[in-house]
Design an enzyme around this catalytic site. Structure first.
Site, PDB file in Angstrom:
ATOM      1  N   HIS A   1       1.662  16.299  -3.983  1.00 23.17           N
ATOM      2  CA  HIS A   1       1.956  17.726  -4.139  1.00 23.17           C
ATOM      3  C   HIS A   1       1.133  18.329  -5.284  1.00 23.17           C
ATOM      4  CE1 HIS A   1       4.517  21.120  -3.101  1.00 23.17           C
ATOM      5  NE2 HIS A   1       4.707  21.349  -4.389  1.00 23.17           N
TER       6      HIS A   1
ATOM      7  N   GLU B   1       1.642  15.304   2.648  1.00 24.36           N
ATOM      8  CA  GLU B   1       2.892  15.790   2.076  1.00 24.36           C
ATOM      9  C   GLU B   1       3.948  16.014   3.169  1.00 24.36           C
ATOM     10  OE1 GLU B   1       3.429  19.022  -1.385  1.00 24.36           O
ATOM     11  OE2 GLU B   1       2.786  19.832   0.541  1.00 24.36           O
TER      12      GLU B   1
ATOM     13  N   ASN C   1     -15.744 -12.518  -1.044  1.00 27.30           N
ATOM     14  CA  ASN C   1     -16.292 -13.841  -0.733  1.00 27.30           C
ATOM     15  C   ASN C   1     -15.168 -14.864  -0.600  1.00 27.30           C
ATOM     16  OD1 ASN C   1     -18.910 -15.534  -0.672  1.00 27.30           O
ATOM     17  ND2 ASN C   1     -17.636 -16.615  -2.141  1.00 27.30           N
TER      18      ASN C   1
END
Length: 660
Positions: free
Chosen positions: A46, A68, A395
């Site tokens: 918000h 929202e 990795n």
């Protein structure tokens, strides 16, 4: 309103809110019924929406508005948290991060978010979001986007003379074995260089459902030659190649000027009883702090000189004044050093979400544990260490940790473990990344080293397991049996090693086949001022950082024992090795010492202890760390030098190099 004056504040606060959303989403996935977490995410989204709308960044405001709406339905119990909801929200957060990063790079922060908005609206309306990944809607005419690590690889490759090209490949409509043809195309391109990106990913190409795909290759070959190699593969309808230009710039730290952040959050963010708090922080250009540090270094040197003079003159009033000045300047020193230090948590925070995504993509079950996130490191080092860690983690997940089925066959728990830890040791910070995966296969690495002409069989026989492990750090070295987008496609760990060494650090590897691997990064704190213990060895003075010292001892020579060719002592019930500083630096004995008392400094590195044998202790001293310069930068066990109050030069030890 002229918003340019507020861009720096917007960037800093946006990144803080996005990190908060990221952290809370990870919690929400594990605690889907906890509405307090949803409320935290809602507040951050918000506030971000309000700031973006005020600044005129419409794409950010639009996307956060739809986030929202979904969050509001969840907190009102009209929508349940599911994996799909978490996935789409994470995708939205990633898009928001890219837009904020674009603004930091001087751009307008625009991005096509229509697909994400449609998926969020589908969730809001109780429908299933589209299964098509967000990136899949990009046309093959557009440049592929690279992440931070891939951009780093690209820059490193350019420095070594490689050129990046993007290829667009289309297979014949009647092609039956699409997976085989795609593999042959990839193999043909890799004859000329390294592929760092494919779209769609390699896993989808191997599934055999794609007849058009894009790739980015780093090569020294002419473009026409690469193109012809692809056309030589049968059932390829077309192959176009063009120079690749990265679509986004690296974000830069927006701290060019001081900007007071005493403004309150927008009124619409004040809800649920939370009181608005006035910020008491200011943002200062790092160069100003550097200048302040340089000036204070001179104060420390002069302070040391004054202390020596006061001791010689023995004037009580002068000694009292110097002692008071010393106490005040020590407090100032601590404050200045603290201003440059930030917790490694700022880097570690990005990894839980990344690990979650990679584990999901690779169908692996693993858990990330972070230890020591509050360990502090200099800001300039923090800014550079993120990319190497990203590659090490990728990795490990791709090549280290096995699939649940493989782990079960090996008698392991199906869930793999990945530990990321940080800790201080002396004037260094250690960052370790440890997994309980398959470890490094010595035979496979050895065979690859011989095949690549790195070593002969005779040379290989003389190497220890540690030395064989470190062969994987060589340029272009890879033992991967199949290509993958996850861990760099063979560009390799040499990029990581070079980056760490450019920061004045070191990378080491410990691995046990079948049990796992540990990558250890040693980084300098880059602190200019250190608390040390000065010691004497044949009239030469050395400074040992106090942060490494456990205790100082005076013992009889008879208490030093020999075990397996190593001198050791019994230190509080533990047998620890002894290292003579005189022997380490080949210092000649200037006078005969008939005393049997031995001065020992016990130092630590992690959980390991070692005793350093010296002639005598001089005392504690605050010293200014000075680099030895380009010609002497690799002197064993020496991290720098300092100027003492009487004008003499003392070398500063790196105890980590002496701990066995």
């Amino acid at each position: 309103m002229d918003t340019n004056d507020y861009i720096e504040i917007f960037l800093d606060e946006s990144n803080e809110h996005l990190q908060a959303v990221n952290d809370q989403l990870l919690k929400l996935e594990k605690q889907s019924d906890d509405l307090s977490i949803v409320n935290e995410i809602f507040r951050s989204a918000h506030t971000l929406k309000g700031m973006a709308a005020t600044m005129g960044y419409e794409d950010i405001a639009s996307l956060t508005h739809n986030m929202e709406n979904v969050l509001d339905k969840i907190r009102n119990s009209s929508l349940h948290v599911t994996t799909e909801v978490i996935d789409v929200t994470f995708a939205a957060v990633e898009a928001l991060e890219e837009m904020v990063e674009s603004i930091a790079g001087g751009n307008e922060g625009k991005k096509d978010v229509t697909d994400l908005i449609a998926r969020l609206e589908a969730i809001e309306n109780g429908k299933q979001p589209e299964e098509v990944p967000v990136a899949a809607k990009a046309t093959t005419q557009e440049n592929l986007e690279l992440d931070e690590y891939q951009l780093t690889v690209l820059d490193q490759a350019k420095e070594q003379g490689f050129e990046p090209y993007q290829m667009e490949v289309a297979l014949d409509e009647g092609c039956i074995l699409k997976a085989a043809r795609a593999y042959m195309v990839v193999e043909a391109v890799e004859q000329h260089g390294e592929i760092i990106k494919t779209s769609p990913p390699v896993e989808e190409l191997e599934a055999g459902e794609v007849d058009r795909f894009s790739l980015i290759v780093l090569t020294k070959s002419p473009a026409a030659e690469v193109k012809q190699s692809v056309h030589n593969v049968s059932e390829v309808e077309s192959a176009e190649i063009s120079p690749y230009a990265a679509m986004k710039e690296e974000a830069v730290l927006a701290t060019e000027e001081m900007a007071a952040t005493k403004e309150e959050a927008p009124d619409e963010a004040k809800q649920e009883g939370h009181k608005a708090v006035t910020s008491k922080t200011i943002r200062v250009n790092l160069e100003r702090i550097d200048d302040l540090m340089n000036l204070f270094e001179e104060v420390v040197i002069d302070r040391s000189r004054l202390e020596d003079l006061a001791s010689e003159i023995k004037n009580e009033a002068l000694q009292d004044t110097v002692e008071h000045m010393s106490r005040v300047s020590e407090d100032m020193q601590s404050l200045i050093l603290t201003m440059r230090m930030v917790p490694v948590e700022q880097v570690f925070n990005r990894f839980p979400r990344m690990v979650r995504g990679l584990a999901k993509d690779l169908n692996k079950n693993l858990e990330l544990e972070i230890i020591g996130a509050d360990t502090e490191l200099d800001r300039t080092v923090i800014d550079e260490i993120g990319d190497p860690l990203v590659h090490l983690i990728r990795n490990s997940i791709d090549h280290g940790i096995e699939s649940p089925e493989q782990r079960k066959k090996a008698g392991k728990a199906e869930k793999g473990s990945l530990i990321l830890r940080a800790f201080h040791s002396g004037n260094h910070v250690f960052i370790e990344m440890e997994d309980d995966g398959a470890g490094i296969n010595r035979e496979k690495v050895a065979a690859k080293a011989i095949e690549n002409g790195v070593l002969t069989e005779a040379q290989l026989e003389k190497l220890t397991d540690q030395e064989v492990n470190e062969l994987i750090l060589a340029s272009g070295f890879s033992t991967a049996e199949t290509v993958s987008d996850i861990s760099g496609r063979g560009v390799g760990l040499d990029v990581v090693k070079n980056k760490i060494e450019s920061l004045g650090g070191k990378l080491s590897i410990e691995s046990t086949q079948g049990k796992g691997s540990k990558f250890s990064i040693q980084l300098p704190l880059t602190l200019s001022i250190l608390s040390t213990l000065l010691v004497d060895v044949s009239k030469e003075i050395y400074a040992i950082p106090l942060s490494s010292i456990i205790e100082t001892l005076m013992i009889d020579e008879k208490e030093i024992m020999d075990a397996h060719g190593q001198r050791v002592i019994d230190f509080r019930g533990n047998i620890i090795p002894i290292v003579s500083l005189r022997k380490v630096f080949n210092i000649e004995e200037t006078e005969t010492n008939n005393s049997t008392d031995q001065a020992i400094v016990v130092v630590k590195k992690g959980n390991k202890l070692t005793g350093i044998l010296v002639d005598s202790f001089i005392g504690q001293k605050e010293v200014v760390l000075k680099a030895l310069g380009a010609y002497l930068k690799d002197v064993f066990a020496i991290s720098g030098a300092t100027i003492l109050g009487d004008g003499r030069v003392a070398l500063i030890l790196d105890p980590n190099a002496l701990v066995k």
